[in-house]
Design a protein around this motif. Structure first.
Motif: not given
Lengths: 261, 261
Positions: A1-18
């Motif tokens: 999780m710590q290795q994700l880029t900001p963009y990837q984190i935002r995408q996981l928020c968007r999909s409801g996975e985070f």
């Protein structure tokens, strides 16, 4: 999780996975406090930030009411979905905590992003300083003070501060480091006697958790991003939205870019 | 007197017409502590300054033993005559106070000039901060501490600090301002509890005069140029010279030129 880029984190928020706390994610990147306010109050709030830059350092503001992007801070942003968790307030009362704003979004909502202490904590840690709330794995202690903010329109309130105990020599170094980062609260506003700024009991924070203050250490107080939330709550707006505490917007901006020197 | 240029002040020292304290003279220009040491110990002393830059910030050093000029700091300087008053030490003991070194000068003497708090006090006053020793028209209080300097050859000793009481918010501002001036002691080294750095009684300074500490103020401690004088005294050199306290070399360098930012 710590290795994700900001963009990837935002995408996981968007999909409801985070939908969790963003503390420690995307090291090196700016995380931001968020406030979403009806356009009728946006000019007042902007002025409140302008009057009180230490507690309310404005990182960005949507270009127009209803806009869900902030291209200068985050690529392909949809502010309605790209944070892990939001709080919805009506008439100053918390009414809901959600992971998606799509159903409550309105064309008159204006988004504000405000600097967060995560950025300067990273700079302090990089210098070798200890941050007690991180060592003790708790939320930073925060306190209501008697330091009045300058009011603007419907927005008013006293400053909220966060506290990190340090030895004086470390506090001096922390003041130097944080002075480089005015957009994330800058230098501390006080150290030492809590009562001097209206704090009755240092062991009873108003928000967050108490931390150990060791012999030889003094409490060091920074202006805190909870201040604008308190000002918004005081205004009892018919409708507004914030991030859930600790559930920040992870931006594409590096912390290093915030250094003025 | 205050309107004289540094060059004019040095000329009045040279002619014997001026032999007093230089405090407040030539506003805006750097005043320097002075130490004159036999060449046999010069390398050690230079290393001591290098090891301890906060108490011993080196502004300049004569290009060779016996040289009486420092063209980078003062036009047409004769270090033997251009300070108002000197102290002569033999085997660590003060043996004479004079206004002219011509008769005691030797070809093996090396001149060192060290930054002085007058420069940062000017920057603090310009920012609107109060400096208690100036308000109360006394010498700044100075204290021996238990902070050991890093030894170099024959030179060793603990740091001496100067103290100025301030409210915490003013102390934070003072730390920011002084951080810009590393060549005149830079940021404070400590604030708050005097005992933490080995000071027993804040009302009994080891040098200078006590000042009032008002309720809500904390003592703020800066590394002090008396430190190298103590280290020189500890070395019990067969011969050395310093300026008389407060009777500094007035240089042609502006304080502004010392700002690193």
């Amino acid at each position: 999780m710590q290795q994700l880029t900001p963009y990837q984190i935002r995408q996981l928020c968007r999909s409801g996975e985070f939908a969790s706390n963003t503390s420690g994610l995307a090291p090196g990147f700016v995380q931001a406090n968020m406030a979403i306010i009806p356009a009728a109050y946006a000019a007042d709030f902007l002025q409140f930030c302008h009057f009180n830059p230490k507690p309310c350092p404005l990182l960005g503001m949507a270009a127009r009411p209803g806009a869900v992007d902030l291209p200068q801070l985050a690529q392909d942003l949809d502010i309605r979905t790209d944070l892990p968790r939001y709080r919805i307030f009506r008439h100053g009362e918390l009414v809901d905590e959600v992971t998606d704003l799509t159903t409550v979004w309105r064309d008159d909502l204006v988004t504000f992003l405000i600097g967060c202490s995560f950025s300067f904590e990273e700079a302090l840690l990089a210098d070798g300083l200890e941050i007690r709330n991180i060592t003790e794995r708790v939320n930073v202690p925060m306190y209501r003070t008697n330091l009045a903010c300058q009011s603007a329109g419907v927005f008013s309130g006293n400053m909220v501060v966060s506290m990190r105990p340090m030895k004086p020599a470390d506090a001096i170094r922390a003041i130097q480091i944080c002075s480089r980062f005015p957009q994330v609260h800058g230098a501390p506003v006080h150290f030492g006697d809590p009562a001097a700024i209206g704090i009755r009991d240092i062991n009873q924070p108003d928000y967050g958790d108490a931390v150990t203050i060791k012999p030889g250490e003094v409490p060091v107080f920074w202006a805190c991003g909870v201040t604008p939330q308190v000002a918004i709550a005081n205004a009892k707006l018919d409708f507004c939205i914030s991030h859930a505490p600790g559930h920040m917007l992870v931006t594409d901006l590096t912390n290093s870019k915030l250094a003025v020197l």
